[in-house]
Design a protein around this motif. Structure first.
Motif, PDB file in Angstrom:
ATOM      1  N   ALA A  77      29.547  13.074  -0.347  1.00  0.00           N
ATOM      2  CA  ALA A  77      29.301  12.225   0.898  1.00  0.00           C
ATOM      3  C   ALA A  77      30.760  11.623   1.364  1.00  0.00           C
ATOM      4  O   ALA A  77      30.717  11.292   2.486  1.00  0.00           O
ATOM      5  CB  ALA A  77      28.428  11.304   0.619  1.00  0.00           C
ATOM      6  N   ASP A  78      31.592  11.493   0.523  1.00  0.00           N
ATOM      7  CA  ASP A  78      32.718  10.671   0.731  1.00  0.00           C
ATOM      8  C   ASP A  78      34.047  11.833   0.544  1.00  0.00           C
ATOM      9  O   ASP A  78      34.678  11.417  -0.569  1.00  0.00           O
ATOM     10  CB  ASP A  78      32.795   9.676  -0.105  1.00  0.00           C
ATOM     11  N   PRO A  79      33.914  12.708   1.233  1.00  0.00           N
ATOM     12  CA  PRO A  79      35.152  13.989   1.068  1.00  0.00           C
ATOM     13  C   PRO A  79      36.655  13.047   1.061  1.00  0.00           C
ATOM     14  O   PRO A  79      37.419  13.681   0.184  1.00  0.00           O
ATOM     15  CB  PRO A  79      35.373  14.708   2.150  1.00  0.00           C
ATOM     16  N   ASP A  80      37.046  12.148   1.867  1.00  0.00           N
ATOM     17  CA  ASP A  80      38.417  11.398   1.705  1.00  0.00           C
ATOM     18  C   ASP A  80      38.649  10.541   0.451  1.00  0.00           C
ATOM     19  O   ASP A  80      39.544  10.141   0.078  1.00  0.00           O
ATOM     20  CB  ASP A  80      38.764  10.845   2.830  1.00  0.00           C
ATOM     21  N   GLY A  81      37.434  10.549  -0.137  1.00  0.00           N
ATOM     22  CA  GLY A  81      37.455   9.659  -1.443  1.00  0.00           C
ATOM     23  C   GLY A  81      37.840   8.176  -1.295  1.00  0.00           C
ATOM     24  O   GLY A  81      38.324   7.928  -2.438  1.00  0.00           O
ATOM     25  N   ASN A  82      37.720   7.396  -0.061  1.00  0.00           N
ATOM     26  CA  ASN A  82      38.167   6.107  -0.116  1.00  0.00           C
ATOM     27  C   ASN A  82      37.245   5.087  -0.413  1.00  0.00           C
ATOM     28  O   ASN A  82      37.367   3.895  -0.252  1.00  0.00           O
ATOM     29  CB  ASN A  82      39.034   5.875   1.338  1.00  0.00           C
ATOM     30  N   GLY A  83      36.064   5.338  -0.659  1.00  0.00           N
ATOM     31  CA  GLY A  83      34.880   4.616  -1.089  1.00  0.00           C
ATOM     32  C   GLY A  83      34.012   4.212  -0.026  1.00  0.00           C
ATOM     33  O   GLY A  83      33.199   3.295  -0.260  1.00  0.00           O
ATOM     34  N   LEU A  84      34.613   4.557   1.180  1.00  0.00           N
ATOM     35  CA  LEU A  84      34.117   3.952   2.361  1.00  0.00           C
ATOM     36  C   LEU A  84      33.231   4.971   2.967  1.00  0.00           C
ATOM     37  O   LEU A  84      33.843   6.479   3.168  1.00  0.00           O
ATOM     38  CB  LEU A  84      35.000   3.298   3.390  1.00  0.00           C
ATOM     39  N   LEU A  85      32.156   4.789   4.133  1.00  0.00           N
ATOM     40  CA  LEU A  85      31.446   6.016   4.766  1.00  0.00           C
ATOM     41  C   LEU A  85      31.902   5.809   6.147  1.00  0.00           C
ATOM     42  O   LEU A  85      31.820   4.640   6.645  1.00  0.00           O
ATOM     43  CB  LEU A  85      30.082   6.006   4.367  1.00  0.00           C
ATOM     44  N   SER A  86      32.558   6.590   6.733  1.00  0.00           N
ATOM     45  CA  SER A  86      32.878   6.565   8.146  1.00  0.00           C
ATOM     46  C   SER A  86      31.610   7.184   8.817  1.00  0.00           C
ATOM     47  O   SER A  86      30.398   7.722   8.044  1.00  0.00           O
ATOM     48  CB  SER A  86      33.910   7.456   8.661  1.00  0.00           C
ATOM     49  N   LEU A  87      31.282   6.850  10.017  1.00  0.00           N
ATOM     50  CA  LEU A  87      30.209   7.630  10.850  1.00  0.00           C
ATOM     51  C   LEU A  87      29.982   8.953  10.617  1.00  0.00           C
ATOM     52  O   LEU A  87      29.071   9.399  10.434  1.00  0.00           O
ATOM     53  CB  LEU A  87      30.362   6.992  12.378  1.00  0.00           C
ATOM     54  N   GLU A  88      31.236   9.439  10.821  1.00  0.00           N
ATOM     55  CA  GLU A  88      31.150  11.071  10.579  1.00  0.00           C
ATOM     56  C   GLU A  88      30.581  11.454   9.258  1.00  0.00           C
ATOM     57  O   GLU A  88      29.712  12.296   9.153  1.00  0.00           O
ATOM     58  CB  GLU A  88      32.491  11.530  10.721  1.00  0.00           C
ATOM     59  N   GLU A  89      31.282  10.673   8.153  1.00  0.00           N
ATOM     60  CA  GLU A  89      30.560  11.204   6.719  1.00  0.00           C
ATOM     61  C   GLU A  89      29.156  10.724   6.646  1.00  0.00           C
ATOM     62  O   GLU A  89      28.232  11.432   5.919  1.00  0.00           O
ATOM     63  CB  GLU A  89      31.482  10.356   5.862  1.00  0.00           C
ATOM     64  N   PHE A  90      28.656   9.445   7.254  1.00  0.00           N
ATOM     65  CA  PHE A  90      27.427   9.166   7.340  1.00  0.00           C
ATOM     66  C   PHE A  90      26.449  10.227   7.912  1.00  0.00           C
ATOM     67  O   PHE A  90      25.189  10.456   7.653  1.00  0.00           O
ATOM     68  CB  PHE A  90      27.260   7.642   7.893  1.00  0.00           C
TER      69      PHE A  90
END
Ligand code: OGA
Ligand code: CA
Ligand code: FE2
Length: 512
Positions: free
Chosen positions: A250-263
């Protein structure tokens, strides 16, 4: 502004009122009749010579008037104050159906906080004074014993009373609960969540925006965690969340945050399916205990009735309020049991209704809470290891919801971080702790939820833990509380039963 005030003072200095009055008099006094002015100049002069005298006459008269006016205003104020004090002392909180029972408690705490005034017609809920942390007050609650009540915190207003219950009383309450049988305090509700999502009919963007509490366009772990706990009572830790993100990519960039795109890429029930597949253990719930309810009214075991009377004396609340509150809840934690930090009652919005008064009035609202004004918690045994009651933010300087979960430390997690909270109460047999879940509204009734009343049960490291809760329900809307008590008392009269029976309560804890 500064200029204005300078001008004001200058004007006052230049034109004191008595000089201005004298000046106003001058045309009449000095010139008298305008027609005679020239002809009677000598007289005029004479008259003018008297001006200083007249000035001073006028001055002293107006001065006298001003003094008299102030004097009268002062007297009227004093009379008004006396009347106010008289009416305040005269009116006690009266409740329909109340038997008003706390005479002879002889305790040292006052029912009306010092300096707390109330309007003559205002109904008033006594609130004990904490004074300062560590302050001890002696209470006489039972005939042959003096109890000591210690203030543990002021935010929330929290007290402890050792040996509130005798050994025998603890044993009887515990056995009565076992006899009745206990049920799981929390059942898993993974099913049925999809229906709710469908019913709500929200787009991913709308859900994202609702979850994004700080509206920074990203979903922080604590925004997801807080939501999941409210929604299905599953206690996810920051590590669980990382595990889920990894499992669902769910978090391909691995920053621990979800962007709208990832969500958006996360399908709405991906979370639920993941949890269902993985399975949820009891230790991963908000609450891991079993409990039962014990009726305390007429006909119940005398120890349960005594206990309720003692609680009435302790809290100094009208007995009708205590009698119409929830039954006693007895809770059993096995080794490994816990209850993560929560509020016993919820916030009050204009539309909020209380469970106890709603049941009587048949009204409904999407906002419902249990309106537990006070929690009295009894420890029925001494726990071998752990099992403290924690108040993670008690007497904190400030309360900030976001700082409760920070840098991977979740202060709400009573399995992991009880040692990091501000206050812990050791479970010792017979001890009672009690606190106010709501602040005062400033007029003597129930006000807002006290955010500092956040508390939980730390994990029981060894042995088991038995506690009991006596909640006192008060509707923050005085009229609704009065109406409820009126209805119960009428029903009671109609049925001619010895005592009003409380409405059935559900276990409506507000979990984070
Ligand atoms: C509760 C509760 C604390 C404890 O039952 O609501 O907060 O120490 N219990 O068990
Ligand atoms: Ca955010
Ligand atoms: Fe609680």
């Amino acid at each position: 502004m500064p200029q204005l005030s300078v001008q004001f003072f200058q004007k006052t200095d230049e034109d004191p009122p008595c000089i201005r009055e004298a000046d106003l008099k001058r045309p009449e006094d000095c010139s008298g009749n305008a027609r005679d002015r020239d002809m009677e100049s000598q007289e005029s002069v004479n008259k003018c010579e008297r001006v200083p005298l007249q000035k001073s006459n006028v001055c002293s008269r107006s001065y006298f008037i001003v003094v008299m006016v102030f004097f009268h205003v002062y007297i009227i104020n004093v009379i008004a104050l006396l009347l106010y004090v008289h009416y305040n002392n005269g009116s006690e909180a009266e409740f329909p159906g109340s038997s008003q029972g706390f005479t002879g408690s002889g305790d040292t705490h006052r029912s009306v906080p010092k300096g707390h005034t109330r309007a003559p017609t205002q109904h008033f809920l006594p609130r004990l004074e904490g004074l300062r942390v560590g302050h001890v007050q002696k209470l006489s609650l039972v005939s042959d014993k003096v109890h000591e009540m210690r203030t543990l915190s002021l935010k929330p207003l929290l007290f402890e009373i050792p040996d509130f219950l005798s050994e025998e009383e603890c044993r009887v309450v515990l056995q009565l609960a076992q006899l009745k049988g206990l049920m799981e305090s929390q059942v898993m509700v993974l099913e049925g969540q999809d229906d709710l999502t469908e019913q709500l009919n929200l787009s991913p963007e709308e859900i994202f925006s609702l979850l994004d509490l700080n509206q920074d366009g990203q979903l922080q772990p604590q925004e997801i965690l807080t939501h999941s706990r409210v929604r299905d009572g599953i206690w996810l830790t920051p590590e669980n969340l990382r595990e889920i993100y990894a499992g669902l990519n769910a978090d391909p960039d691995g920053n621990g945050l979800l962007s709208l795109e990832e969500f958006r890429h996360l399908s709405s029930d991906a979370f639920q399916r993941f949890l269902q597949q993985r399975g949820v253990k009891r230790s991963q719930l908000v609450r891991n205990s079993r409990h039962t309810w014990l009726y305390q009214g007429p006909g119940s075991h005398h120890i349960l009735q005594d206990l309720r009377k003692r609680v009435t004396r302790l809290t100094k609340l009208p007995s009708a309020l205590v009698e119409l509150s929830e039954p006693l809840q007895v809770v059993h934690y096995e080794q490994g049991g816990h209850y993560h930090a929560h509020y016993d009652s919820g916030p009050i919005y204009p539309e909020t209704v209380c469970t106890h008064t709603r049941l009587a009035s048949n009204s409904s609202s999407p906002f419902e809470t249990s309106c537990r004004y006070i929690t009295v918690l009894f420890y029925l045994n001494s726990v071998e290891g752990g099992g403290e009651t924690t108040f993670p933010v008690a007497d904190n300087r400030t309360y900030e919801e976001v700082s409760l979960i920070q840098n991977n430390v979740d202060l709400l997690d009573t399995r992991k971080n009880c040692d990091k909270g501000n206050l812990r109460v050791k479970p010792t047999r017979g001890k009672a702790v009690f606190w106010y879940n709501y602040l005062s509204d400033g007029r003597g009734w129930v006000g807002e939820l006290d955010e500092y009343s956040l508390h939980g049960g730390c994990v029981v490291a060894s042995g088991t833990k038995w506690v009991a809760n006596n909640w006192i329900n008060v509707d923050p809307d005085y009229q609704r509380q009065a109406h409820y008590q009126e209805m119960v008392s009428q029903k009671h009269q109609a049925e001619d039963s010895p005592e009003p029976r409380p409405m059935q309560h559900s276990d409506a804890h507000i979990d984070l």
